[in-house]
Write a protein that holds these residues in place. Structure first.
Motif, short mmCIF file in Angstrom:
data_model
loop_
_atom_site.label_atom_id
_atom_site.label_comp_id
_atom_site.label_asym_id
_atom_site.label_seq_id
_atom_site.Cartn_x
_atom_site.Cartn_y
_atom_site.Cartn_z
N PHE A 51 0.80 -1.09 0.08
CA PHE A 51 -0.10 0.03 -0.21
C PHE A 51 0.64 1.19 0.00
CE2 PHE A 51 -3.14 -3.16 1.78
CZ PHE A 51 -4.03 -2.85 0.66
N GLY A 52 2.06 1.00 0.45
CA GLY A 52 3.00 2.40 0.35
C GLY A 52 3.78 2.39 -0.87
N ASN A 53 3.44 1.65 -1.62
CA ASN A 53 4.13 1.78 -3.05
C ASN A 53 5.61 1.12 -3.10
OD1 ASN A 53 1.80 2.12 -4.67
ND2 ASN A 53 2.12 4.33 -4.41
N GLY A 54 5.91 0.33 -2.03
CA GLY A 54 7.30 -0.16 -1.92
C GLY A 54 7.61 -1.56 -2.83
N MET A 55 6.92 -2.06 -3.31
CA MET A 55 7.11 -3.30 -4.17
C MET A 55 7.34 -3.21 -5.47
SD MET A 55 6.39 -5.04 -1.39
CE MET A 55 6.22 -6.72 -1.98
N GLN A 68 6.80 -3.61 -9.55
CA GLN A 68 5.45 -3.42 -10.60
C GLN A 68 4.92 -4.74 -10.64
OE1 GLN A 68 4.71 -0.09 -10.15
NE2 GLN A 68 3.82 -0.79 -11.81
N ALA A 69 5.42 -5.88 -10.76
CA ALA A 69 4.89 -7.07 -10.76
C ALA A 69 3.92 -7.35 -9.86
CB ALA A 69 6.01 -8.29 -10.72
N TYR A 70 3.96 -7.00 -8.43
CA TYR A 70 2.83 -6.96 -7.59
C TYR A 70 1.78 -6.33 -8.06
CZ TYR A 70 5.61 -9.31 -3.98
OH TYR A 70 6.27 -10.55 -3.24
N TYR A 71 1.95 -4.96 -8.46
CA TYR A 71 0.67 -4.05 -8.66
C TYR A 71 -0.08 -4.61 -9.94
CZ TYR A 71 3.01 -1.56 -4.89
OH TYR A 71 3.53 -1.28 -3.85
N ALA A 72 0.74 -5.22 -10.86
CA ALA A 72 0.26 -5.69 -12.10
C ALA A 72 -0.63 -6.78 -11.82
CB ALA A 72 1.49 -6.12 -13.00
N LYS A 73 -0.52 -7.57 -10.76
CA LYS A 73 -1.31 -8.82 -10.49
C LYS A 73 -2.62 -8.59 -9.47
CE LYS A 73 1.32 -12.30 -11.75
NZ LYS A 73 1.13 -13.17 -12.84
N GLY A 74 -2.26 -7.31 -8.93
CA GLY A 74 -3.32 -6.98 -7.91
C GLY A 74 -3.11 -7.35 -6.51
N PHE A 75 -3.83 -6.85 -5.60
CA PHE A 75 -3.76 -7.26 -4.16
C PHE A 75 -4.04 -8.53 -3.89
CE2 PHE A 75 -5.46 -7.71 0.21
CZ PHE A 75 -4.43 -7.24 0.77
N ILE A 76 -5.29 -8.98 -4.31
CA ILE A 76 -5.72 -10.48 -4.12
C ILE A 76 -4.78 -11.37 -4.64
CG2 ILE A 76 -7.52 -12.01 -4.43
CD1 ILE A 76 -8.46 -9.82 -2.76
N VAL A 77 -4.32 -11.27 -5.76
CA VAL A 77 -3.22 -12.45 -6.23
C VAL A 77 -2.05 -12.23 -5.74
CG1 VAL A 77 -2.25 -13.13 -8.48
CG2 VAL A 77 -4.43 -12.63 -8.65
N SER A 78 -1.48 -11.20 -5.63
CA SER A 78 -0.01 -10.74 -5.12
C SER A 78 0.05 -11.03 -3.68
CB SER A 78 0.28 -9.35 -5.33
OG SER A 78 0.62 -9.15 -6.74
N ILE A 79 -0.71 -10.48 -2.80
CA ILE A 79 -0.70 -10.57 -1.45
C ILE A 79 -1.51 -11.80 -0.72
CG2 ILE A 79 -0.87 -9.56 0.71
CD1 ILE A 79 0.84 -8.03 -1.28
#
Length: 186
Positions: A132-136, A138-149
């Motif tokens: 949520f602090g944009n510290g990951m 881009q691959a995490y954001y491309a997959k979205g919260f549910i898939v990545s986290i």
């Protein structure tokens, strides 16, 4: 506890720390599910320490976390390793209070499930502020919260923990019978 037993336990903890640092760094058996990766047996040393005693579990969890920090791993990886202190301490306390829990298949499976749940939730909680602090990456954001986290970090860690617990249990059974280490439990 005699001084020689303390030295023996400390030596075992140091060896487990070394193994716990070396496996993730050099293991050829890595599962890459972008953006996450999982290294087979990377938790085994900490889990074996958990079978020995709470003090050994804490020492190995701290030692391996420091190893990741000194090794220059990203801070989110170091903090994920730091969560091992939580599940290792809880698991080792349960084992200390219920000595026979590792003897039965059902009780051992129940412990494994509990550890895996705590492990997964802890790692998700550590990763979420970075996400949520944009510290990951881009691959995490491309997959979205549910898939990545939730799926990769949460469910992935849960499954990884179960597999590593099975490996640690497999190693522990003959180790406990053939060495002095099982006499040091507690």
């Amino acid at each position: 506890m005699k001084t020689s037993d303390k030295v023996y336990k400390m030596t075992i903890a140091a060896l487990l720390c070394a193994i716990g640092i070396i496996i993730p760094m050099y293991s050829p058996i890595k599962i890459l599910l972008e953006p996450a990766s999982f290294t087979l047996a990377s938790h085994v040393a900490t889990m074996i320490a958990m079978f020995i005693s709470p003090a050994t579990a804490v020492a190995v969890a701290i030692g391996t976390t420091l190893g990741f920090f000194i090794g220059g791993f990203p801070i989110v990886v170091v903090l994920r390793a730091g969560t091992h202190l939580v599940w290792a301490l809880i698991g080792s306390s349960i084992i200390k209070n219920r000595r026979n829990i590792m003897d039965g298949t059902a009780s051992r499976a129940g412990l494994s499930l509990l550890i895996a749940i705590i492990h997964a939730i802890s790692e998700m909680l550590v990763v979420m502020p970075f996400y949520f602090g944009n510290g990951m990456s881009q691959a995490y954001y491309a997959k979205g919260f549910i898939v990545s986290i939730v799926l990769l970090v949460g469910v992935g860690t849960f499954v990884h923990s179960l597999v590593d617990f099975a490996i640690a249990s497999f190693i522990w059974k003959p180790l406990a019978k053939t060495t002095k280490v099982s006499q040091l439990q507690g």
